[in-house]
Design an enzyme around this catalytic site. Structure first.
Site, PDB file in Angstrom:
ATOM      1  N   GLU A 156       0.796  -1.241   0.000  1.00 46.54           N
ATOM      2  CA  GLU A 156       0.000   0.000   0.000  1.00 46.54           C
ATOM      3  C   GLU A 156       0.829   1.292   0.000  1.00 46.54           C
ATOM      4  O   GLU A 156       0.601   2.183   0.806  1.00 46.54           O
ATOM      5  CB  GLU A 156      -0.960   0.000   1.207  1.00 46.54           C
ATOM      6  CG  GLU A 156      -1.863  -1.217   1.244  1.00 46.54           C
ATOM      7  CD  GLU A 156      -2.737  -1.285   2.504  1.00 46.54           C
ATOM      8  OE1 GLU A 156      -2.597  -0.433   3.380  1.00 46.54           O
ATOM      9  OE2 GLU A 156      -3.562  -2.213   2.589  1.00 46.54           O
ATOM     10  N   GLU A 261      -6.089 -10.876  -1.207  1.00 45.15           N
ATOM     11  CA  GLU A 261      -6.920 -10.723   0.005  1.00 45.15           C
ATOM     12  C   GLU A 261      -8.392 -10.651  -0.396  1.00 45.15           C
ATOM     13  O   GLU A 261      -9.126  -9.753  -0.004  1.00 45.15           O
ATOM     14  CB  GLU A 261      -6.504  -9.450   0.776  1.00 45.15           C
ATOM     15  CG  GLU A 261      -5.039  -9.429   1.130  1.00 45.15           C
ATOM     16  CD  GLU A 261      -4.568  -8.180   1.868  1.00 45.15           C
ATOM     17  OE1 GLU A 261      -5.408  -7.420   2.381  1.00 45.15           O
ATOM     18  OE2 GLU A 261      -3.352  -7.963   1.928  1.00 45.15           O
TER      19      GLU A 261
HETATM   20  C1  XIL Z   1      -6.488  -6.773   8.257  1.00 41.74           C
HETATM   21  C2  XIL Z   1      -6.799  -7.996   9.110  1.00 41.74           C
HETATM   22  O1  XIL Z   1      -7.676  -8.833   8.398  1.00 41.74           O
HETATM   23  C3  XIL Z   1      -7.424  -7.577  10.420  1.00 41.74           C
HETATM   24  O2  XIL Z   1      -7.550  -8.701  11.289  1.00 41.74           O
HETATM   25  C4  XIL Z   1      -6.591  -6.496  11.105  1.00 41.74           C
HETATM   26  O3  XIL Z   1      -7.270  -6.040  12.254  1.00 41.74           O
HETATM   27  C5  XIL Z   1      -6.338  -5.341  10.171  1.00 41.74           C
HETATM   28  O4  XIL Z   1      -5.730  -5.819   8.977  1.00 41.74           O
HETATM   29  N1  XIL Z   1      -4.786  -4.809   3.845  1.00 41.74           N
HETATM   30  C6  XIL Z   1      -3.870  -5.738   4.268  1.00 41.74           C
HETATM   31  C7  XIL Z   1      -4.230  -6.685   5.342  1.00 41.74           C
HETATM   32  O5  XIL Z   1      -2.785  -5.851   3.663  1.00 41.74           O
HETATM   33  O6  XIL Z   1      -3.119  -7.037   6.128  1.00 41.74           O
HETATM   34  C8  XIL Z   1      -5.339  -6.158   6.223  1.00 41.74           C
HETATM   35  O7  XIL Z   1      -5.730  -7.180   7.134  1.00 41.74           O
HETATM   36  C9  XIL Z   1      -6.500  -5.671   5.395  1.00 41.74           C
HETATM   37  C10 XIL Z   1      -6.060  -4.581   4.456  1.00 41.74           C
END
Ligand code: XIL
Length: 372
Positions: A156, A261
């Site tokens: 990011e 994700e």
């Molecule tokens: C999220 C997790 O799913 C949560 O449990 C945590 O509280 C916050 O982060 N982008 C990413 C991930 O790269 O690591 C994030 O995961 C969601 C957004």
């Protein structure tokens, strides 16, 4: 006797057919196309849900730690590394012949403030922060050397308009912080794949900021293997054509492309909260949580169609797409129940809260079977 037996058998058959006893699994159906992954967290490993780990081993062939490898967890204080949970994830993956994805080395979120400060609380110099970054990456990547398929090296780093995100990394080190991170990761595990990962980087404006990062690394001979598109998506966004186009564009640079994700939010959410900037949140309101009692058929159908369409596109690009990772095991585990609005009941994944196979699951399997 018969009166009891017949309903009992019927119930058993229903249970079997809804609990993943179908011969096919996601990872089997997509063999030869791309890896299928899920995000693993402390709850799965704790044993409180005994179904979790066997189910993961059955359906998936790759895992990402949902939080365990993030800086604040794995390196919570200067000089103190906590590998316990991440080690259990890697051990589990190896025992079950699954690939491990390392998530994540450099990010503006879930990174403690001390990382950017000296012991008196003053901001570090460029050299001191680079030294700290090198130490972190060498320690973490070195710890898992040879056991991790690939690392999300930078997460990011680009704003919606394509400019570089104004993080402490950029402010203190300067634009080459990404180059350094990729170099350090490669030093620590020369065989690991290295990725740039982001949300909304399928969108044109943001993509226009990510592409120069890839090209810059390539022009300097610094290893980068792939681009991760997080895929925190919605029923109405993004446009599938944008996903299609972005995969083609990253692939044309020679990048492996991963959806890292994936989930599809089905709840009403203001568009300014689309994406995945985890510091942005909104207060709970009942009107934004309409499906507490269950997902209406009409929405279930939309979700199913959208997953089917998405996997059609991913299969079309299966020479470039190397992995699709779902961000959560089943609907109950999804972070989308609590972000960006806490306390909601969301249905963004392929398995329901009792591990039942949702219509979207069958649709995704069907897409792979169509082209066998
Ligand atoms: C999220 C997790 O799913 C949560 O449990 C945590 O509280 C916050 O982060 N982008 C990413 C991930 O790269 O690591 C994030 O995961 C969601 C957004």
């Amino acid at each position: 006797m018969k009166k009891i037996l017949i309903p009992a058998i019927a119930a058993f058959v229903i249970l079997l057919s809804s609990c993943g006893s179908d011969e096919t699994t996601l990872s089997k159906a997509y063999e030869g196309h791309f890896l299928i992954g899920t995000a693993l967290n402390r709850m799965h490993l704790s044993g409180t849900d005994p179904q979790a780990m066997p189910f993961i081993a059955q359906q998936f062939n790759s895992v990402t730690a949902e939080n365990a490898m993030k800086w604040e967890r794995i390196h919570p204080e200067p000089g103190r590394y906590e590998f316990g949970l991440a080690d259990s994830i890697v051990d589990f993956a190896e025992k079950n012949g699954m690939q491990v994805i390392g998530h994540v080395l450099v990010w503006h979120s879930q990174t403690p403030q001390w990382v950017f400060q000296d012991s008196l609380g003053n901001q570090l110099t460029r050299d001191a922060l680079l030294e700290r970054l090198r130490d972190h990456i060498h320690t973490v990547v070195g710890h898992y050397k040879g056991r991790v398929l690939g690392w999300d090296v930078v997460n990011e780093a680009v704003e919606e308009d394509g400019s570089l995100r104004k993080t402490k990394w950029l402010e203190i080190i300067g634009e080459d912080y990404m180059e350094k991170a990729f170099i350090y990761a490669h030093e620590a595990d020369p065989d690991a794949e290295l990725y740039y990962n982001d949300y909304n980087n399928e969108e044109r404006a943001k993509r226009a900021g990510v592409i120069p990062i890839v090209k810059n690394l390539q022009s300097k001979g610094i290893r980068i293997d792939g681009v991760g598109i997080q895929g925190h998506w919605h029923l109405d966004s993004p446009d599938m054509r944008v996903i299609d186009e972005s995969i083609g564009e990253y692939a044309a640079l020679g990048m492996k492309v991963m959806i890292t994700e994936l989930e599809i939010n089905v709840l009403p959410t203001p568009a300014w909260l689309y994406g995945a900037e985890i510091s942005r949140t909104m207060e709970y309101r009942d009107s934004l949580n309409p499906f507490v009692a269950g997902l209406p058929d009409s929405v279930q159908t939309q979700l199913t169609n959208r997953y089917a369409e998405l996997f059609r596109i991913l299969l079309k690009h299966d020479d470039a797409v190397t992995r699709v990772t779902f961000w959560g095991l089943h609907d109950g585990y999804s972070w989308k129940n609590n972000w960006p609005i806490p306390g909601r009941t969301n249905y963004p994944l392929l398995f329901d809260r009792s591990y039942g196979l949702k219509p979207a699951y069958h649709a995704v399997i069907k897409e792979a079977e169509k082209i066998k």
